[in-house]
Design an enzyme around this catalytic site. Sequence first.
Site, PDB file in Angstrom:
ATOM      1  N   LYS A  22      44.294 139.147   6.400  1.00  0.00           N
ATOM      2  CA  LYS A  22      42.510 139.302   6.440  1.00  0.00           C
ATOM      3  C   LYS A  22      41.640 140.535   6.503  1.00  0.00           C
ATOM      4  CE  LYS A  22      39.201 138.351   9.772  1.00  0.00           C
ATOM      5  NZ  LYS A  22      37.703 138.888   9.392  1.00  0.00           N
ATOM      6  N   ASN A  23      42.153 141.445   8.344  1.00  0.00           N
ATOM      7  CA  ASN A  23      41.292 142.641   8.296  1.00  0.00           C
ATOM      8  C   ASN A  23      41.691 143.965   7.291  1.00  0.00           C
ATOM      9  OD1 ASN A  23      39.837 140.753   9.767  1.00  0.00           O
ATOM     10  ND2 ASN A  23      40.110 141.618  11.686  1.00  0.00           N
ATOM     11  N   ARG A  93      30.842 141.295   7.241  1.00  0.00           N
ATOM     12  CA  ARG A  93      31.086 142.467   7.801  1.00  0.00           C
ATOM     13  C   ARG A  93      31.202 143.363   6.818  1.00  0.00           C
ATOM     14  NH1 ARG A  93      27.796 143.722  11.651  1.00  0.00           N
ATOM     15  NH2 ARG A  93      28.652 145.948  12.654  1.00  0.00           N
ATOM     16  N   CYS A 117      30.621 137.565  12.383  1.00  0.00           N
ATOM     17  CA  CYS A 117      30.496 136.609  13.033  1.00  0.00           C
ATOM     18  C   CYS A 117      29.499 137.648  13.978  1.00  0.00           C
ATOM     19  CB  CYS A 117      31.517 136.690  13.984  1.00  0.00           C
ATOM     20  SG  CYS A 117      32.813 135.624  12.902  1.00  0.00           S
ATOM     21  N   ARG A 122      26.373 144.633  17.063  1.00  0.00           N
ATOM     22  CA  ARG A 122      27.266 145.779  15.993  1.00  0.00           C
ATOM     23  C   ARG A 122      27.035 146.389  15.427  1.00  0.00           C
ATOM     24  NH1 ARG A 122      31.308 140.328  13.510  1.00  0.00           N
ATOM     25  NH2 ARG A 122      32.454 142.548  13.645  1.00  0.00           N
ATOM     26  N   PRO A 123      26.481 147.713  15.712  1.00  0.00           N
ATOM     27  CA  PRO A 123      25.495 148.952  15.216  1.00  0.00           C
ATOM     28  C   PRO A 123      26.562 149.579  14.078  1.00  0.00           C
ATOM     29  CG  PRO A 123      26.116 149.346  17.236  1.00  0.00           C
ATOM     30  CD  PRO A 123      26.476 147.716  17.300  1.00  0.00           C
ATOM     31  N   ILE A 124      26.069 149.923  13.084  1.00  0.00           N
ATOM     32  CA  ILE A 124      26.758 150.527  12.569  1.00  0.00           C
ATOM     33  C   ILE A 124      26.427 152.588  12.585  1.00  0.00           C
ATOM     34  CG2 ILE A 124      27.616 149.404  10.484  1.00  0.00           C
ATOM     35  CD1 ILE A 124      24.999 150.773   8.898  1.00  0.00           C
ATOM     36  N   ASP A 125      25.685 152.759  13.630  1.00  0.00           N
ATOM     37  CA  ASP A 125      25.776 154.427  13.649  1.00  0.00           C
ATOM     38  C   ASP A 125      27.490 155.156  13.625  1.00  0.00           C
ATOM     39  OD1 ASP A 125      26.607 152.407  16.786  1.00  0.00           O
ATOM     40  OD2 ASP A 125      26.092 154.687  17.401  1.00  0.00           O
ATOM     41  N   GLN A 126      27.737 154.833  14.435  1.00  0.00           N
ATOM     42  CA  GLN A 126      29.020 155.551  14.097  1.00  0.00           C
ATOM     43  C   GLN A 126      29.625 156.088  12.774  1.00  0.00           C
ATOM     44  OE1 GLN A 126      30.618 157.441  16.851  1.00  0.00           O
ATOM     45  NE2 GLN A 126      28.254 156.460  17.936  1.00  0.00           N
ATOM     46  N   ASP A 305      40.499 139.310  18.925  1.00  0.00           N
ATOM     47  CA  ASP A 305      40.415 138.679  18.471  1.00  0.00           C
ATOM     48  C   ASP A 305      41.578 137.767  18.377  1.00  0.00           C
ATOM     49  OD1 ASP A 305      38.554 140.240  16.851  1.00  0.00           O
ATOM     50  OD2 ASP A 305      39.817 140.857  15.197  1.00  0.00           O
ATOM     51  N   ILE A 327      35.876 144.397  24.050  1.00  0.00           N
ATOM     52  CA  ILE A 327      35.101 145.113  23.267  1.00  0.00           C
ATOM     53  C   ILE A 327      33.191 144.364  22.318  1.00  0.00           C
ATOM     54  CG2 ILE A 327      35.304 144.839  20.545  1.00  0.00           C
ATOM     55  CD1 ILE A 327      37.887 146.505  22.272  1.00  0.00           C
ATOM     56  N   ARG A 397      36.891 131.293   6.522  1.00  0.00           N
ATOM     57  CA  ARG A 397      36.522 132.605   6.099  1.00  0.00           C
ATOM     58  C   ARG A 397      37.786 133.407   6.936  1.00  0.00           C
ATOM     59  NH1 ARG A 397      33.194 135.787   9.888  1.00  0.00           N
ATOM     60  NH2 ARG A 397      33.874 137.181   8.752  1.00  0.00           N
TER      61      ARG A 397
HETATM   62  N1  EPU Z   1      30.653 150.065  17.649  1.00  0.00           N
HETATM   63  C1  EPU Z   1      29.443 151.095  17.654  1.00  0.00           C
HETATM   64  N2  EPU Z   1      28.968 151.373  16.613  1.00  0.00           N
HETATM   65  C2  EPU Z   1      29.645 151.520  15.584  1.00  0.00           C
HETATM   66  C3  EPU Z   1      30.500 150.626  15.615  1.00  0.00           C
HETATM   67  C4  EPU Z   1      31.535 149.802  15.998  1.00  0.00           C
HETATM   68  O1  EPU Z   1      29.072 150.703  18.910  1.00  0.00           O
HETATM   69  O2  EPU Z   1      28.681 151.947  14.457  1.00  0.00           O
HETATM   70  C5  EPU Z   1      30.831 149.239  18.554  1.00  0.00           C
HETATM   71  C6  EPU Z   1      30.677 147.533  18.063  1.00  0.00           C
HETATM   72  O3  EPU Z   1      29.582 147.088  18.286  1.00  0.00           O
HETATM   73  C7  EPU Z   1      32.046 146.802  19.579  1.00  0.00           C
HETATM   74  C8  EPU Z   1      33.172 148.014  19.287  1.00  0.00           C
HETATM   75  O4  EPU Z   1      32.290 149.385  18.936  1.00  0.00           O
HETATM   76  O5  EPU Z   1      31.526 147.153  20.483  1.00  0.00           O
HETATM   77  C9  EPU Z   1      34.211 148.098  18.095  1.00  0.00           C
HETATM   78  O6  EPU Z   1      33.676 147.281  16.672  1.00  0.00           O
HETATM   79  P1  EPU Z   1      34.783 147.699  15.944  1.00  0.00           P
HETATM   80  O7  EPU Z   1      34.424 148.445  14.107  1.00  0.00           O
HETATM   81  O8  EPU Z   1      36.343 148.168  15.707  1.00  0.00           O
HETATM   82  O9  EPU Z   1      34.450 146.269  14.969  1.00  0.00           O
HETATM   83  P2  EPU Z   1      34.303 145.329  13.752  1.00  0.00           P
HETATM   84  O10 EPU Z   1      34.860 146.823  12.855  1.00  0.00           O
HETATM   85  O11 EPU Z   1      32.985 145.594  13.343  1.00  0.00           O
HETATM   86  C10 EPU Z   1      36.626 145.014  13.154  1.00  0.00           C
HETATM   87  C11 EPU Z   1      37.455 143.373  13.162  1.00  0.00           C
HETATM   88  C12 EPU Z   1      36.806 142.301  13.844  1.00  0.00           C
HETATM   89  C13 EPU Z   1      37.363 142.985  15.414  1.00  0.00           C
HETATM   90  C14 EPU Z   1      37.028 144.457  15.694  1.00  0.00           C
HETATM   91  C15 EPU Z   1      38.040 144.334  17.158  1.00  0.00           C
HETATM   92  C16 EPU Z   1      36.881 143.410  10.710  1.00  0.00           C
HETATM   93  C17 EPU Z   1      36.047 143.201   9.299  1.00  0.00           C
HETATM   94  N3  EPU Z   1      36.515 142.783  11.636  1.00  0.00           N
HETATM   95  O12 EPU Z   1      35.680 144.740  13.818  1.00  0.00           O
HETATM   96  O13 EPU Z   1      37.754 141.308  13.373  1.00  0.00           O
HETATM   97  O14 EPU Z   1      36.752 142.002  16.137  1.00  0.00           O
HETATM   98  O15 EPU Z   1      37.370 145.225  14.491  1.00  0.00           O
HETATM   99  O16 EPU Z   1      39.367 144.959  16.646  1.00  0.00           O
HETATM  100  O17 EPU Z   1      37.987 144.723  10.659  1.00  0.00           O
HETATM  101  C18 EPU Z   1      37.724 138.565  13.556  1.00  0.00           C
HETATM  102  O18 EPU Z   1      38.742 139.186  12.757  1.00  0.00           O
HETATM  103  O19 EPU Z   1      37.312 137.908  13.709  1.00  0.00           O
HETATM  104  C19 EPU Z   1      36.979 140.265  13.977  1.00  0.00           C
HETATM  105  C20 EPU Z   1      36.203 139.623  14.686  1.00  0.00           C
END
Ligand code: EPU
Length: 427
Positions: A22-23, A93, A117, A122-126, A305, A327, A397
């Site tokens: 999926k991811n 997401r 979820c 879940r910020p997107i600052d990075q 996950d 995480i 999903r």
């Molecule tokens: N984070 C920030 N700022 C950012 C981005 C992330 O602070 O700009 C923080 C998040 O809040 C979190 C950590 O960094 O604490 C890791 O977040 P990451 O960006 O790695 O997660 P993601 O890309 O939003 C993906 C998977 C998730 C999985 C995580 C961690 C997808 C679509 N989602 O999420 O999958 O838990 O990586 O491996 O790829 C799932 O499949 O059930 C699922 C939730």
Amino acid sequence: MDKYVICGGNRLTGTVEVSGAKNAAVAIIPAAILADEPCIIENIPNISDVSIIIKILTQIGASVKMINKSTIEVDSSKIMEPTVPYEMARHMRASYYFLGALLGKFNRARVSMPGGCDLGDRPIDQHLKCFKALGAEYTIEHGMVGLKAEKLVGAQVYFDIVTVGATINAMLSAVKAKGLTVIENAAKEPHIVDLANFLNSMGADIMGAGTDVIKIRGVDYLKGARYAIIPDQIEAGTYMMAIAATKGDAIIKNVIPKHLESITAKLEKTGVNVEEYDDSIRVWVDKPLVKTNVKTMPHPGFPTDMQPQMAALLTIAEGTSIITEGIWDNRFRYVDELRRMGADISVDGKVAVISGTDKLTGAPVRATDLRAGAALLIAGLIAEGTTEIEDIFHIERGYEEIETKLKKLGANIVKKAIPGSTLAKAL
Ligand code: EPU
């Protein structure tokens, strides 16, 4: 709306085949936008998150042909307006990958703030920091993220935390930028490598994916490619837990055993046997399960996950296990549901303490998110009596035909309409 009804107690035996990841799929399908020719993508999982990604692609003007159940051809040459409609994207997401892909192709993008979820903040600052480093200005207005760059120029990007999503968006937005982009403190998950392999097969120049420094030298043109998505590590891990929890003995096919190492290692600690073959594994149990401690971490650590599914298994392991979520801020919302089934779990912040009990008992429960739903399925498979799981759209999903696959392994599970409920919201 539907629910799963499970009569627990059957050992899982036989063979199950894992679908595409999926991811990886939710990143690779939008990445086809960057190609200047059509791309064929194979091993796509038939799950609702992927259907939404495909719907978004067609809504913005790409043509997507289903070649067979798990293969699509994407031709993005007709995309005119790089804007993803609000309603489509805000629930998931991975919609934020349209930001990176559209910016990388058109130097501008408008996409709604992502959903997904509810796992805490879940910020997107990075992501935004990376787009900015490459030369894009951003706005966040009326729920939409807007990006605009005169031109994208390679840059050095250091992520403050290890983030899968921002690492993927950095690759998508930098692949056609002028010059060299260096991403430091990059995520190393298998789907990061899969995306880099897909882009490289189109002619991109990405090195280091799978390590914490990724170097991307921008190219002007990306040709079409034919590419097969890797098997889903988390789906495989979920079946490993389900087989182990039911004290079963089964083969899981279409896996990359290396991607499962952290899961295998923890299962072996609890007394589960795992044997690896080239692209399959056998999981079986011939002794009582015992406690273990788990801390979730970025790859190659134990995946967040898999945390809820591991917790479901540990509810019936002898002794007291500790799970630390490394995480997400809030990934224990399923614990209340497991307690209804007799699990003995206490949670303090990011730590759950699980005291193994002799048995769980079936109860009506609700999936609070995707992996929470998977944990409840596992609990239902081992519980005495009947478990009814509602809000299964979360499970659908991310798991292709989970009911059929579990049935084939010998589980007593059916999907039933909930009387009097209206149709589930599409998202
Ligand atoms: N984070 C920030 N700022 C950012 C981005 C992330 O602070 O700009 C923080 C998040 O809040 C979190 C950590 O960094 O604490 C890791 O977040 P990451 O960006 O790695 O997660 P993601 O890309 O939003 C993906 C998977 C998730 C999985 C995580 C961690 C997808 C679509 N989602 O999420 O999958 O838990 O990586 O491996 O790829 C799932 O499949 O059930 C699922 C939730």
